[in-house]
Design a protein around this motif. Sequence first.
Motif, PDB file in Angstrom:
ATOM      1  N   GLY A 127     -72.747 -16.296 -31.503  1.00  0.00           N
ATOM      2  CA  GLY A 127     -72.067 -15.231 -30.783  1.00  0.00           C
ATOM      3  C   GLY A 127     -71.445 -14.182 -31.667  1.00  0.00           C
ATOM      4  N   GLU A 128     -71.626 -14.267 -32.976  1.00  0.00           N
ATOM      5  CA  GLU A 128     -71.004 -13.286 -33.863  1.00  0.00           C
ATOM      6  C   GLU A 128     -71.780 -11.982 -33.896  1.00  0.00           C
ATOM      7  N   GLN A 129     -72.993 -11.961 -33.380  1.00  0.00           N
ATOM      8  CA  GLN A 129     -73.789 -10.750 -33.416  1.00  0.00           C
ATOM      9  C   GLN A 129     -73.364  -9.812 -32.293  1.00  0.00           C
ATOM     10  N   GLN A 130     -73.555  -8.557 -32.510  1.00  0.00           N
ATOM     11  CA  GLN A 130     -73.378  -7.508 -31.519  1.00  0.00           C
ATOM     12  C   GLN A 130     -71.949  -7.364 -31.014  1.00  0.00           C
ATOM     13  N   LEU A 131     -70.961  -7.733 -31.822  1.00  0.00           N
ATOM     14  CA  LEU A 131     -69.577  -7.496 -31.428  1.00  0.00           C
ATOM     15  C   LEU A 131     -69.282  -6.015 -31.325  1.00  0.00           C
ATOM     16  N   ASP A 132     -69.966  -5.225 -32.144  1.00  0.00           N
ATOM     17  CA  ASP A 132     -69.748  -3.785 -32.079  1.00  0.00           C
ATOM     18  C   ASP A 132     -70.171  -3.211 -30.722  1.00  0.00           C
ATOM     19  N   MET A 133     -70.960  -3.973 -29.965  1.00  0.00           N
ATOM     20  CA  MET A 133     -71.372  -3.532 -28.633  1.00  0.00           C
ATOM     21  C   MET A 133     -70.192  -3.507 -27.663  1.00  0.00           C
ATOM     22  N   LEU A 134     -69.119  -4.216 -27.983  1.00  0.00           N
ATOM     23  CA  LEU A 134     -67.926  -4.214 -27.133  1.00  0.00           C
ATOM     24  C   LEU A 134     -67.165  -2.902 -27.230  1.00  0.00           C
ATOM     25  N   VAL A 135     -67.358  -2.192 -28.316  1.00  0.00           N
ATOM     26  CA  VAL A 135     -66.643  -0.944 -28.540  1.00  0.00           C
ATOM     27  C   VAL A 135     -67.490   0.195 -27.971  1.00  0.00           C
ATOM     28  N   LYS A 136     -66.946   0.858 -26.944  1.00  0.00           N
ATOM     29  CA  LYS A 136     -67.665   1.953 -26.289  1.00  0.00           C
ATOM     30  C   LYS A 136     -66.747   3.160 -26.173  1.00  0.00           C
ATOM     31  N   LYS A 137     -67.313   4.327 -26.361  1.00  0.00           N
ATOM     32  CA  LYS A 137     -66.515   5.561 -26.277  1.00  0.00           C
ATOM     33  C   LYS A 137     -65.835   5.718 -24.926  1.00  0.00           C
ATOM     34  N   GLU A 138     -66.549   5.349 -23.869  1.00  0.00           N
ATOM     35  CA  GLU A 138     -65.998   5.556 -22.530  1.00  0.00           C
ATOM     36  C   GLU A 138     -64.869   4.591 -22.178  1.00  0.00           C
ATOM     37  N   THR A 139     -64.596   3.609 -23.037  1.00  0.00           N
ATOM     38  CA  THR A 139     -63.488   2.689 -22.780  1.00  0.00           C
ATOM     39  C   THR A 139     -62.345   2.881 -23.781  1.00  0.00           C
ATOM     40  N   ILE A 140     -62.324   4.044 -24.401  1.00  0.00           N
ATOM     41  CA  ILE A 140     -61.219   4.418 -25.289  1.00  0.00           C
ATOM     42  C   ILE A 140     -60.444   5.530 -24.599  1.00  0.00           C
ATOM     43  N   PHE A 141     -59.165   5.292 -24.401  1.00  0.00           N
ATOM     44  CA  PHE A 141     -58.314   6.243 -23.691  1.00  0.00           C
ATOM     45  C   PHE A 141     -57.179   6.663 -24.611  1.00  0.00           C
ATOM     46  N   ASP A 142     -57.076   7.952 -24.828  1.00  0.00           N
ATOM     47  CA  ASP A 142     -56.100   8.486 -25.784  1.00  0.00           C
ATOM     48  C   ASP A 142     -55.065   9.354 -25.070  1.00  0.00           C
ATOM     49  N   ASN A 143     -53.847   9.311 -25.607  1.00  0.00           N
ATOM     50  CA  ASN A 143     -52.779  10.185 -25.120  1.00  0.00           C
ATOM     51  C   ASN A 143     -52.404   9.877 -23.667  1.00  0.00           C
ATOM     52  N   ILE A 144     -52.384   8.593 -23.332  1.00  0.00           N
ATOM     53  CA  ILE A 144     -52.106   8.143 -21.967  1.00  0.00           C
ATOM     54  C   ILE A 144     -50.590   8.073 -21.750  1.00  0.00           C
ATOM     55  N   VAL A 145     -50.157   8.491 -20.584  1.00  0.00           N
ATOM     56  CA  VAL A 145     -48.728   8.466 -20.256  1.00  0.00           C
ATOM     57  C   VAL A 145     -48.479   7.419 -19.174  1.00  0.00           C
ATOM     58  N   ALA A 146     -47.584   6.483 -19.482  1.00  0.00           N
ATOM     59  CA  ALA A 146     -47.055   5.559 -18.481  1.00  0.00           C
ATOM     60  C   ALA A 146     -45.699   6.134 -18.116  1.00  0.00           C
ATOM     61  N   SER A 150     -54.732  -1.206 -15.950  1.00  0.00           N
ATOM     62  CA  SER A 150     -55.563  -1.774 -14.881  1.00  0.00           C
ATOM     63  C   SER A 150     -56.372  -0.690 -14.165  1.00  0.00           C
ATOM     64  N   ARG A 151     -55.735   0.434 -13.896  1.00  0.00           N
ATOM     65  CA  ARG A 151     -56.436   1.541 -13.228  1.00  0.00           C
ATOM     66  C   ARG A 151     -57.544   2.123 -14.114  1.00  0.00           C
ATOM     67  N   LEU A 152     -57.241   2.285 -15.394  1.00  0.00           N
ATOM     68  CA  LEU A 152     -58.262   2.801 -16.322  1.00  0.00           C
ATOM     69  C   LEU A 152     -59.448   1.841 -16.405  1.00  0.00           C
ATOM     70  N   CYS A 153     -59.148   0.554 -16.513  1.00  0.00           N
ATOM     71  CA  CYS A 153     -60.219  -0.451 -16.587  1.00  0.00           C
ATOM     72  C   CYS A 153     -61.025  -0.492 -15.289  1.00  0.00           C
ATOM     73  N   ALA A 154     -60.344  -0.382 -14.168  1.00  0.00           N
ATOM     74  CA  ALA A 154     -61.019  -0.436 -12.867  1.00  0.00           C
ATOM     75  C   ALA A 154     -62.022   0.702 -12.711  1.00  0.00           C
ATOM     76  N   LYS A 155     -61.651   1.879 -13.190  1.00  0.00           N
ATOM     77  CA  LYS A 155     -62.561   3.019 -13.085  1.00  0.00           C
ATOM     78  C   LYS A 155     -63.849   2.792 -13.868  1.00  0.00           C
ATOM     79  N   GLN A 156     -63.761   2.106 -14.985  1.00  0.00           N
ATOM     80  CA  GLN A 156     -64.940   1.871 -15.822  1.00  0.00           C
ATOM     81  C   GLN A 156     -65.753   0.664 -15.385  1.00  0.00           C
ATOM     82  N   THR A 157     -65.114  -0.296 -14.721  1.00  0.00           N
ATOM     83  CA  THR A 157     -65.800  -1.543 -14.373  1.00  0.00           C
ATOM     84  C   THR A 157     -66.143  -1.668 -12.897  1.00  0.00           C
TER      85      THR A 157
END
Length: 191
Positions: free
Chosen positions: A37-56, A69-76
Amino acid sequence: MVKNENQSVLKIFLQLRWWITFCIFKYTLENKTGNKGEQQLDMLVKKETIFDNIVAVSGTKKEAIRTISRLCAKQTLLDATQLEEAFWKREEWDSTGCGEGIAIPHAIIKEIDEVQLFIVRFRYPIEWESFDDKKVDIAFAIIAPEEKGQEKYLVFLSRLARKLVDEKFIADFRNCRSTEAVYQYVKNELE
């Protein structure tokens, strides 16, 4: 002088905590998967799942987890309320604030087949209950399947834990000034 000594002791404690966590994950993984399972870990990193400058808005952990949760829900296409409940289930066991302004909230969900990583950088730091009492400005949120895919989840979590005790990794990550830079840096570091 005493404050500096206490900070040094706390930093050592945090590093030991993550090292012990890493060893447990590594041992579990090797005994469970034979180090597969050590292969393809870089596949977990996706541009569309990186959120910058987020305000809570409220600056609280509750609002931050709701936002994540809302950000994750939109992508999944998962239900945001279900994700929030799953993140809180883990938080109730022990805070995922791991020090140095970083948290690793994670949730186990039946409805997915693959481990998913979301990187959230907050514009304003969040109160999160970390061992070093530092506010969190970076969250590595992980959603993992309940059964299938646990090996990949453990491999990723152990690699991430190993990186989070590396001051250079943290400093370089914080110096990334764009989503593209975060994507390239994390992808390269987790290969």
